[in-house]
Scaffold this motif. Structure first.
Motif, PDB file in Angstrom:
ATOM      1  N   ASP A  48      -5.250   3.653  -4.366  1.00 40.07           N
ATOM      2  CA  ASP A  48      -5.385   4.181  -3.005  1.00 40.07           C
ATOM      3  C   ASP A  48      -6.599   3.577  -2.311  1.00 40.07           C
ATOM      4  O   ASP A  48      -7.606   4.247  -2.085  1.00 40.07           O
ATOM      5  CB  ASP A  48      -5.489   5.720  -3.056  1.00 40.07           C
ATOM      6  CG  ASP A  48      -4.177   6.316  -3.535  1.00 40.07           C
ATOM      7  OD1 ASP A  48      -4.199   7.420  -4.130  1.00 40.07           O
ATOM      8  OD2 ASP A  48      -3.123   5.659  -3.344  1.00 40.07           O
ATOM      9  N   TYR A  49      -6.511   2.290  -2.019  1.00 37.60           N
ATOM     10  CA  TYR A  49      -7.523   1.581  -1.236  1.00 37.60           C
ATOM     11  C   TYR A  49      -6.781   0.420  -0.561  1.00 37.60           C
ATOM     12  O   TYR A  49      -5.681   0.048  -0.988  1.00 37.60           O
ATOM     13  CB  TYR A  49      -8.654   1.038  -2.123  1.00 37.60           C
ATOM     14  CG  TYR A  49      -8.153   0.560  -3.462  1.00 37.60           C
ATOM     15  CD1 TYR A  49      -8.215   1.393  -4.578  1.00 37.60           C
ATOM     16  CD2 TYR A  49      -7.564  -0.696  -3.600  1.00 37.60           C
ATOM     17  CE1 TYR A  49      -7.720   0.976  -5.793  1.00 37.60           C
ATOM     18  CE2 TYR A  49      -7.065  -1.103  -4.808  1.00 37.60           C
ATOM     19  CZ  TYR A  49      -7.145  -0.270  -5.908  1.00 37.60           C
ATOM     20  OH  TYR A  49      -6.636  -0.679  -7.114  1.00 37.60           O
ATOM     21  N   VAL A  70       2.354   4.329  -7.310  1.00 35.66           N
ATOM     22  CA  VAL A  70       1.128   3.822  -7.943  1.00 35.66           C
ATOM     23  C   VAL A  70       1.437   3.239  -9.324  1.00 35.66           C
ATOM     24  O   VAL A  70       2.022   3.893 -10.178  1.00 35.66           O
ATOM     25  CB  VAL A  70       0.057   4.928  -8.046  1.00 35.66           C
ATOM     26  CG1 VAL A  70      -1.169   4.428  -8.815  1.00 35.66           C
ATOM     27  CG2 VAL A  70      -0.352   5.397  -6.659  1.00 35.66           C
ATOM     28  N   SER A  77       2.005  -0.008  -5.727  1.00 35.89           N
ATOM     29  CA  SER A  77       0.627  -0.105  -5.238  1.00 35.89           C
ATOM     30  C   SER A  77      -0.319  -0.009  -6.428  1.00 35.89           C
ATOM     31  O   SER A  77      -0.068   0.770  -7.354  1.00 35.89           O
ATOM     32  CB  SER A  77       0.333   1.061  -4.275  1.00 35.89           C
ATOM     33  OG  SER A  77      -1.068   1.161  -4.062  1.00 35.89           O
ATOM     34  N   PRO A  93       0.822  -1.222   0.000  1.00 40.13           N
ATOM     35  CA  PRO A  93       0.000   0.000   0.000  1.00 40.13           C
ATOM     36  C   PRO A  93       0.849   1.261   0.000  1.00 40.13           C
ATOM     37  O   PRO A  93       0.387   2.341  -0.341  1.00 40.13           O
ATOM     38  CB  PRO A  93      -0.828  -0.112   1.286  1.00 40.13           C
ATOM     39  CG  PRO A  93      -0.314  -1.261   2.037  1.00 40.13           C
ATOM     40  CD  PRO A  93       0.602  -2.038   1.178  1.00 40.13           C
ATOM     41  N   SER A  94       2.118   1.114   0.382  1.00 42.55           N
ATOM     42  CA  SER A  94       2.983   2.305   0.448  1.00 42.55           C
ATOM     43  C   SER A  94       3.847   2.448  -0.806  1.00 42.55           C
ATOM     44  O   SER A  94       4.832   3.192  -0.812  1.00 42.55           O
ATOM     45  CB  SER A  94       3.887   2.202   1.685  1.00 42.55           C
ATOM     46  OG  SER A  94       4.661   0.997   1.593  1.00 42.55           O
TER      47      SER A  94
END
Ligand SMILES: CN1CCN(Cc2ccc(Cn3ccc4ccc(-c5n[nH]c(N)c5C#N)cc43)cc2)CC1
Length: 244
Positions: free
Chosen positions: A139-140, A92, A136, A88-89
């Motif tokens: 953003d979820y 993107v 990632s 998650p970090s």
């Protein structure tokens, strides 16, 4: 291209036996192997996690287990492998990342669970000269890296030469060269549920069709992804004869 996936849920990756990726595996275009991280444990409970240093909720995946697994998976040929760690970090993941990863000889996906993988794993392999991408898919919050690996592997595999029947279909992609969203698509019947296909698409006038599609792409992108409009460079606007 060779892809290895290390996970405590190998069955999660069963979807990679289907469709285009599955066919590419069967024809040898893609050498994709899935490994159970627990195969590198040594205790009777096949433990892969422990409590976090510094306290906090949840568990962290142990570096020693990951190290044994990744040494084996990275160790063999081909020489140049890239370690991909869904997190998650991470940065993107975009189509540009897919294009870059599709050019690699060997990708190894380390799919974490719990609160993630001990940070020293990525640090260790970077220091050993292995390129590492911490990525990632958005953003979820997911419960682990397997779904992200499926997304990235599909996005990458379809760019491998010979994967997609008609390479032309890769040219005009959403999030593609023009940096715009895809225009709306239609097929038969020409009238359905009282709705008709835009007349221009039935005209056979390729120039008009192309212009309509570009305009629709701009309209959609402006409405749904103003960030992409902002990011368009003037050269792209000129190249595609786009006027906002
Ligand atoms: C106290 N707080 C401190 C912050 N954490 C954050 C956190 C840490 C791990 C997890 C679960 N998980 C474990 C491995 C793993 C890999 C990828 C992803 C992932 N989620 N979303 C994406 N786009 C992903 C991708 N790609 C999630 C993963 C969830 C949330 C929560 C607790």
């Amino acid at each position: 291209m060779r892809i290895d996936v290390v996970t405590i849920f190998p069955d999660y990756l069963a979807a990679l036996d289907l469709s285009l990726v599955g066919k590419a595996r069967r024809t040898g275009l893609l050498d994709l192997r899935v490994h159970d991280l627990r195969d590198w444990t040594t205790d009777r409970h096949r433990t892969v996690d422990d409590t976090p240093f510094g306290g906090g909720a949840g568990m962290v995946m142990r570096p020693d287990i990951w190290g044994r697994a990744l040494d084996d998976v990275l160790g063999g040929p081909p020489a140049q492998s890239r370690l991909v760690v869904p997190t998650p970090s991470g940065e993107v993941f975009t189509q540009r990342h897919a294009e870059a990863l599709a050019g690699e000889e060997h990708l190894v996906f380390a799919c974490g669970r719990y609160e993630g993988i001990d940070a020293r794993v990525a640090e260790h392999y970077r220091a050993a000269g292995v390129p590492v991408s911490e990525l990632s898919i958005g953003d979820y919050v997911l419960n682990g890296g397997e779904v992200a690996a499926l997304v990235m592997i599909e996005a990458v595999a379809r760019l491998v030469p010979g994967m997609v029947g008609n390479p032309e279909s890769l040219v005009e992609e959403s999030h593609g060269a023009a940096g715009l969203l895809e225009y709306p698509v239609y097929t038969k019947p020409p009238e359905w549920a009282g709705l008709e296909v835009p007349e221009v698409l039935l005209s056979g006038h390729h120039g008009r069709v192309e212009r309509w599609r570009r305009d629709e792409a701009i309209t959609r992108t402006s409405a749904r992804r103003p960030d992409m409009i902002e990011a368009l460079d003037p050269a792209t606007l000129d190249k595609h004869d786009l006027r906002l």
